[in-house]
Scaffold this motif. Structure first.
Motif, PDB file in Angstrom:
ATOM      1  N   LEU A   1       0.831  -1.206   0.000  1.00 53.49           N
ATOM      2  CA  LEU A   1       0.000   0.000   0.000  1.00 53.49           C
ATOM      3  C   LEU A   1       0.866   1.258   0.000  1.00 53.49           C
ATOM      4  N   MET A   2       1.919   1.270   0.791  1.00 53.79           N
ATOM      5  CA  MET A   2       2.805   2.428   0.837  1.00 53.79           C
ATOM      6  C   MET A   2       3.553   2.606  -0.482  1.00 53.79           C
ATOM      7  N   ILE A   3       3.995   1.507  -1.087  1.00 53.52           N
ATOM      8  CA  ILE A   3       4.682   1.591  -2.382  1.00 53.52           C
ATOM      9  C   ILE A   3       3.732   2.109  -3.454  1.00 53.52           C
ATOM     10  N   PHE A   4       2.486   1.599  -3.471  1.00 51.42           N
ATOM     11  CA  PHE A   4       1.511   2.072  -4.452  1.00 51.42           C
ATOM     12  C   PHE A   4       1.229   3.563  -4.278  1.00 51.42           C
ATOM     13  N   ASN A   5       1.041   3.991  -3.042  1.00 49.81           N
ATOM     14  CA  ASN A   5       0.776   5.414  -2.790  1.00 49.81           C
ATOM     15  C   ASN A   5       1.951   6.278  -3.232  1.00 49.81           C
ATOM     16  N   TRP A   6       3.155   5.841  -2.887  1.00 49.42           N
ATOM     17  CA  TRP A   6       4.342   6.608  -3.276  1.00 49.42           C
ATOM     18  C   TRP A   6       4.437   6.680  -4.788  1.00 49.42           C
ATOM     19  N   TYR A   7       4.267   5.555  -5.469  1.00 48.32           N
ATOM     20  CA  TYR A   7       4.394   5.524  -6.930  1.00 48.32           C
ATOM     21  C   TYR A   7       3.324   6.407  -7.587  1.00 48.32           C
ATOM     22  N   PHE A   8       2.089   6.312  -7.113  1.00 54.48           N
ATOM     23  CA  PHE A   8       1.000   7.083  -7.714  1.00 54.48           C
ATOM     24  C   PHE A   8       1.254   8.578  -7.584  1.00 54.48           C
TER      25      PHE A   8
ATOM     26  N   THR B   1     -12.129  15.159  -8.733  1.00 54.40           N
ATOM     27  CA  THR B   1     -13.580  15.057  -8.619  1.00 54.40           C
ATOM     28  C   THR B   1     -13.932  14.591  -7.208  1.00 54.40           C
ATOM     29  N   SER B   2     -15.204  14.627  -6.887  1.00 48.36           N
ATOM     30  CA  SER B   2     -15.615  14.211  -5.544  1.00 48.36           C
ATOM     31  C   SER B   2     -15.328  12.728  -5.315  1.00 48.36           C
ATOM     32  N   LYS B   3     -15.456  11.905  -6.354  1.00 48.34           N
ATOM     33  CA  LYS B   3     -15.136  10.472  -6.218  1.00 48.34           C
ATOM     34  C   LYS B   3     -13.649  10.272  -5.950  1.00 48.34           C
ATOM     35  N   GLN B   4     -12.804  11.036  -6.627  1.00 44.04           N
ATOM     36  CA  GLN B   4     -11.359  10.931  -6.403  1.00 44.04           C
ATOM     37  C   GLN B   4     -10.986  11.412  -5.008  1.00 44.04           C
ATOM     38  N   ARG B   5     -11.628  12.458  -4.545  1.00 44.80           N
ATOM     39  CA  ARG B   5     -11.364  12.943  -3.186  1.00 44.80           C
ATOM     40  C   ARG B   5     -11.791  11.910  -2.153  1.00 44.80           C
ATOM     41  N   PHE B   6     -12.965  11.312  -2.371  1.00 46.37           N
ATOM     42  CA  PHE B   6     -13.448  10.269  -1.462  1.00 46.37           C
ATOM     43  C   PHE B   6     -12.483   9.083  -1.444  1.00 46.37           C
ATOM     44  N   ALA B   7     -11.997   8.680  -2.623  1.00 44.41           N
ATOM     45  CA  ALA B   7     -11.036   7.573  -2.704  1.00 44.41           C
ATOM     46  C   ALA B   7      -9.739   7.931  -1.989  1.00 44.41           C
ATOM     47  N   ALA B   8      -9.296   9.174  -2.107  1.00 44.92           N
ATOM     48  CA  ALA B   8      -8.073   9.610  -1.429  1.00 44.92           C
ATOM     49  C   ALA B   8      -8.255   9.592   0.086  1.00 44.92           C
ATOM     50  N   ILE B   9      -9.420  10.031   0.564  1.00 42.32           N
ATOM     51  CA  ILE B   9      -9.686  10.018   2.005  1.00 42.32           C
ATOM     52  C   ILE B   9      -9.737   8.588   2.530  1.00 42.32           C
ATOM     53  N   ILE B  10     -10.406   7.700   1.785  1.00 48.08           N
ATOM     54  CA  ILE B  10     -10.452   6.281   2.178  1.00 48.08           C
ATOM     55  C   ILE B  10      -9.044   5.696   2.200  1.00 48.08           C
ATOM     56  N   ASP B  11      -8.233   6.039   1.196  1.00 45.51           N
ATOM     57  CA  ASP B  11      -6.858   5.545   1.137  1.00 45.51           C
ATOM     58  C   ASP B  11      -6.050   6.010   2.342  1.00 45.51           C
TER      59      ASP B  11
ATOM     60  N   VAL C   1      -7.338   4.104   5.486  1.00 45.01           N
ATOM     61  CA  VAL C   1      -6.884   2.711   5.472  1.00 45.01           C
ATOM     62  C   VAL C   1      -5.383   2.637   5.742  1.00 45.01           C
ATOM     63  N   SER C   2      -4.617   3.544   5.175  1.00 44.50           N
ATOM     64  CA  SER C   2      -3.168   3.557   5.414  1.00 44.50           C
ATOM     65  C   SER C   2      -2.850   3.763   6.892  1.00 44.50           C
ATOM     66  N   ILE C   3      -3.543   4.693   7.511  1.00 41.38           N
ATOM     67  CA  ILE C   3      -3.313   4.953   8.935  1.00 41.38           C
ATOM     68  C   ILE C   3      -3.730   3.746   9.778  1.00 41.38           C
ATOM     69  N   ALA C   4      -4.890   3.161   9.457  1.00 45.29           N
ATOM     70  CA  ALA C   4      -5.361   2.000  10.221  1.00 45.29           C
ATOM     71  C   ALA C   4      -4.401   0.820  10.080  1.00 45.29           C
TER      72      ALA C   4
END
Length: 76
Positions: A17-24, A40-50, A53-56
């Motif tokens: 997950l950390m590698i994917f986030n860094w690469y993206f 977009t709002s969907k992209q923002r929602f996906a970023a917040i979920i990401d 999840v990363s913190i958890a």
């Protein structure tokens, strides 16, 4: 045995997950804040979920490390 397997799977998932986030975010031509402003709002929602999840997963990873690390009080 199942706890060790889950710990290893969680560790691998966290690292991936950390590698994917860094690469993206490294492959973007703009900063994260600029990306959020233009998202977009969907992209923002996906970023917040990401982020959540990363913190958890990071907290679970740290918890597993603390629970499985040897204590000076352990006498074997």
């Amino acid at each position: 045995m199942i706890i060790a397997t889950l710990t290893v799977a969680g560790t691998v998932g966290f690292v991936l997950l950390m590698i994917f986030n860094w690469y993206f975010f490294h492959s973007l031509d703009m900063s994260f804040m600029e990306w959020i402003k233009n998202a977009t709002s969907k992209q923002r929602f996906a970023a917040i979920i990401d982020i959540v999840v990363s913190i958890a997963v990071a907290l679970e990873f740290i918890s597993c490390l603390l629970d499985t690390s040897p204590s000076p009080r352990d006498q074997r």
